[in-house]
Design a protein around this motif. Sequence first.
Motif, PDB file in Angstrom:
ATOM      1  N   TRP A 103       4.724   0.814  -3.310  1.00  0.00           N
ATOM      2  CA  TRP A 103       5.027  -0.494  -3.673  1.00  0.00           C
ATOM      3  C   TRP A 103       4.849  -1.396  -2.441  1.00  0.00           C
ATOM      4  N   TYR A 104       5.396  -0.839  -1.487  1.00  0.00           N
ATOM      5  CA  TYR A 104       5.373  -1.836  -0.034  1.00  0.00           C
ATOM      6  C   TYR A 104       4.195  -1.813   0.536  1.00  0.00           C
ATOM      7  N   ASN A 105       3.276  -0.847   0.159  1.00  0.00           N
ATOM      8  CA  ASN A 105       1.862  -0.940   0.737  1.00  0.00           C
ATOM      9  C   ASN A 105       0.913  -1.840   0.020  1.00  0.00           C
ATOM     10  N   THR A 106       0.914  -1.742  -1.315  1.00  0.00           N
ATOM     11  CA  THR A 106       0.150  -2.357  -2.232  1.00  0.00           C
ATOM     12  C   THR A 106       0.582  -3.780  -2.709  1.00  0.00           C
ATOM     13  N   ARG A 107       1.787  -4.306  -2.557  1.00  0.00           N
ATOM     14  CA  ARG A 107       2.281  -5.513  -2.757  1.00  0.00           C
ATOM     15  C   ARG A 107       2.365  -6.401  -1.673  1.00  0.00           C
ATOM     16  N   ASN A 108       1.549  -7.621  -1.727  1.00  0.00           N
ATOM     17  CA  ASN A 108       1.756  -8.550  -0.832  1.00  0.00           C
ATOM     18  C   ASN A 108       3.070  -9.535  -0.702  1.00  0.00           C
ATOM     19  N   LYS A 138      -5.686  -9.921   8.832  1.00  0.00           N
ATOM     20  CA  LYS A 138      -5.600  -9.363   7.555  1.00  0.00           C
ATOM     21  C   LYS A 138      -5.762 -10.402   6.351  1.00  0.00           C
ATOM     22  N   GLU A 140      -3.773 -11.225   4.096  1.00  0.00           N
ATOM     23  CA  GLU A 140      -2.486 -11.361   3.420  1.00  0.00           C
ATOM     24  C   GLU A 140      -1.709 -10.109   4.049  1.00  0.00           C
ATOM     25  N   SER A 142       1.444  -7.273   3.475  1.00  0.00           N
ATOM     26  CA  SER A 142       2.171  -6.368   2.724  1.00  0.00           C
ATOM     27  C   SER A 142       3.671  -6.101   3.140  1.00  0.00           C
ATOM     28  N   TYR A 144       5.001  -3.687   4.004  1.00  0.00           N
ATOM     29  CA  TYR A 144       5.088  -2.582   5.408  1.00  0.00           C
ATOM     30  C   TYR A 144       4.464  -3.328   6.399  1.00  0.00           C
ATOM     31  N   ASP A 145       3.775  -4.360   6.368  1.00  0.00           N
ATOM     32  CA  ASP A 145       3.476  -5.128   7.546  1.00  0.00           C
ATOM     33  C   ASP A 145       4.620  -5.763   8.162  1.00  0.00           C
TER      34      ASP A 145
END
Length: 152
Positions: A103-108, A138, A140, A142, A144-145
């Motif tokens: 989820w931490y890579n796909t959710r903004n 980028k 947006e 995520s 993870y960013d």
Amino acid sequence: MTEIQRLLNETIEQLNVVEKRDNRPRFSISFIRKHPGLFIGMWIGWFATLIVMMQSETLAGSVWLLNVLFILLNGFFFFDVNPRYHYSDIDVLDLRVCYNGEWYNTRNVPLALIDKILQSPQVEDQQKSLLHTMLTRKGELSFYDIFSLARA
């Protein structure tokens, strides 16, 4: 804990509350909406098995077992679980990924979190500059960013 980690943790907890992410199973008919063919197939299979059992002299007395097994084995399709997001799950690749996904890579992240980071006096200017660079590249970001920004 750094200021970015604190803000990220705070945002994750707000998401858990708003989206009712509490790891509890809830009854839902979303399975029928998402997989109507599979739902119909389950019933066809149940009726076919029922017919075979009723025709059989040895299995006719255990039709109750078919009903119990059908309810137990297929009942879990009618429950949804919203897993809680945790800061500690970010960048961890173990069995939790099977349950939570990445989820931490796909959710903004919400724009409010980015604004809080940029306006916070406890965040270093170097990290704010890096955040601006990430935003321009980028668009947006995520979770993870932001997590990687806290580690930088």
